[in-house]
Enzyme design. Structure first.
Site, PDB file in Angstrom:
ATOM      1  N   GLY A  10      72.567  23.640  42.872  1.00 20.93           N
ATOM      2  CA  GLY A  10      71.961  24.961  42.701  1.00 20.93           C
ATOM      3  C   GLY A  10      71.650  25.605  44.041  1.00 20.93           C
ATOM      4  N   PHE A  11      71.078  26.778  43.963  1.00 22.21           N
ATOM      5  CA  PHE A  11      70.768  27.545  45.172  1.00 22.21           C
ATOM      6  C   PHE A  11      69.834  26.768  46.114  1.00 22.21           C
ATOM      7  CE2 PHE A  11      67.269  30.595  46.447  1.00 22.21           C
ATOM      8  CZ  PHE A  11      67.802  30.894  47.686  1.00 22.21           C
ATOM      9  N   GLY A  36      74.380  25.659  38.473  1.00 21.93           N
ATOM     10  CA  GLY A  36      74.794  25.367  39.845  1.00 21.93           C
ATOM     11  C   GLY A  36      76.305  25.418  39.962  1.00 21.93           C
ATOM     12  N   ALA A 117      59.770  20.091  41.906  1.00 19.18           N
ATOM     13  CA  ALA A 117      59.822  21.539  42.123  1.00 19.18           C
ATOM     14  C   ALA A 117      59.213  22.238  40.920  1.00 19.18           C
ATOM     15  CB  ALA A 117      61.265  21.982  42.325  1.00 19.18           C
ATOM     16  N   TYR A 149      58.410  28.860  29.556  1.00 19.12           N
ATOM     17  CA  TYR A 149      58.860  28.363  30.858  1.00 19.12           C
ATOM     18  C   TYR A 149      57.659  27.907  31.684  1.00 19.12           C
ATOM     19  CZ  TYR A 149      61.310  28.075  35.281  1.00 19.12           C
ATOM     20  OH  TYR A 149      61.837  27.614  36.452  1.00 19.12           O
TER      21      TYR A 149
END
Ligand code: UDP
Length: 325
Positions: A10-11, A36, A117, A149
């Protein structure tokens, strides 16, 4: 050191992998490539210290094997982007919670340190001002998927703290605030690549609602620096930190800045939330971190301000856009 990065394609994960490789680590990525892309890893994919495994972070067999072979784990695999989370809340809830539980259980079993994260979504729609780590969370009803979320990330954090306290797992939690830079895509809703791409193409820059909602944007290099320091400072274990720049800008100001920096003729177009997302969507009006805990713990100060962040993204997207299909 052997590092496992979940969501490494992913980023954010891919930039972190590059940094780990540059520091001499051997890096394993587990990613299902749902959002990703292997392209994000093109700078390191042929490096002998790098290994990519396609698979889900909810797969206990795969995760267990990788955790056993690693010295530390950076858990970044998650559902990303407001748009995607609203379109597929079931996926977001399951990947976020089961993924974190799978990683934490395995790390605990093998006694490996983990970075989790988390997200600034945690704070919900509180308008108290700068958010500190121990502030209350203020959420809307469960019938609005966006709050799912936030809740799933909160559950990840609670699991991390429970493993830390009950099982002695070394774990650090970072709440990321609007990280941006090269490789971030606008497809899942992220505002910076969307505004920059629209401005470069001369298409309308779509500001949702009145554009007075506030955000704090952080450069990806700064984010990776903060994450590395948090992971390497033993006194941070068992704690949660805001990871952001502390800067503050409204979305309308951001649109105007993008227009100016690109010299674009794009009009700025206001779009109501009901049109941009769905009926009953709720946004955060105010989301800016207090980063004093991060500064005090690891001496971190952001290097890049919003103009530099945008200039770097503009330069990247101008180069990349002709290659898009
Ligand atoms: N936004 C916008 N236009 C867009 C995409 C996003 O005005 O094309 C707004 C969005 O409503 C929010 C802010 O920009 O207030 C940041 O959105 P993003 O999805 O990037 O991240 P968030 O901080 O909401 O998770």
């Amino acid at each position: 050191m052997n590092s496992l990065v979940t969501g490494g394609a992913g980023f954010i994960g891919s930039h972190l992998c590059e940094r780990l490789i540059a520091e001499g680590d051997s890096v394993t990525v587990v990613d299902d490539l749902s959002t990703g892309s292997l392209k994000n890893l093109s700078n390191i994919k042929d490096n002998p210290a790098f290994r990519f495994l396609r698979g889900s972070v909810t797969d206990p067999g795969l995760v267990g094997k990788c955790v056993a072979e690693s010295d530390r784990i950076f858990h970044f695999a998650a559902a990303v982007g407001v748009k995607l989370v609203i379109q597929n809340p079931l996926h977001a809830l399951l990947v976020n919670t089961i993924g974190a539980q799978t990683v934490l259980a395995s790390a605990s079993e093998h006694g490996k340190k983990v970075f989790i994260a988390s997200s600034s979504e945690i704070y919900g729609k509180s308008e108290k001002g700068r958010f500190s780590e121990d502030d209350d969370r203020i959420l809307g009803p469960t019938t609005i998927s966006r709050w799912g979320y936030s809740t799933s990330k909160a559950l990840d954090e609670l699991l991390a703290f429970a493993y830390s306290e009950q099982k002695g797992l070394p774990v650090v939690v970072g709440r990321l605030f609007n990280i941006c830079g090269p490789r971030q895509v606008g497809r899942y809703g992220m505002v910076v690549p969307r505004f920059v791409a629209a401005a470069v193409k001369g298409e309308p820059i779509t500001v949702y609602s009145d554009g007075e909602q506030t955000r704090s944007f952080m450069d990806i290099e700064d984010a990776v620096e903060a994450i590395m320091r948090l992971m390497e400072e033993p006194s941070c274990e068992g704690q949660v930190f805001n990871v952001g720049s502390g800067g503050k800008i409204t979305i309308l100001q951001l649109a105007k800045m993008v227009k100016r920096l690109t010299g674009s003729v794009s009009p700025i177009q206001f779009i109501p939330y009901e049109q941009a997302y769905d009926e009953g969507f709720e946004d955060m009006r105010y989301r800016v971190p207090d980063i004093s805990k991060l500064k005090a713990a690891v001496g971190f100060s952001p290097r890049f301000g919003i103009e530099e962040i945008l200039s770097r993204t503009i330069e990247y997207l101008k180069k990349e856009m002709p290659n898009e299909h």
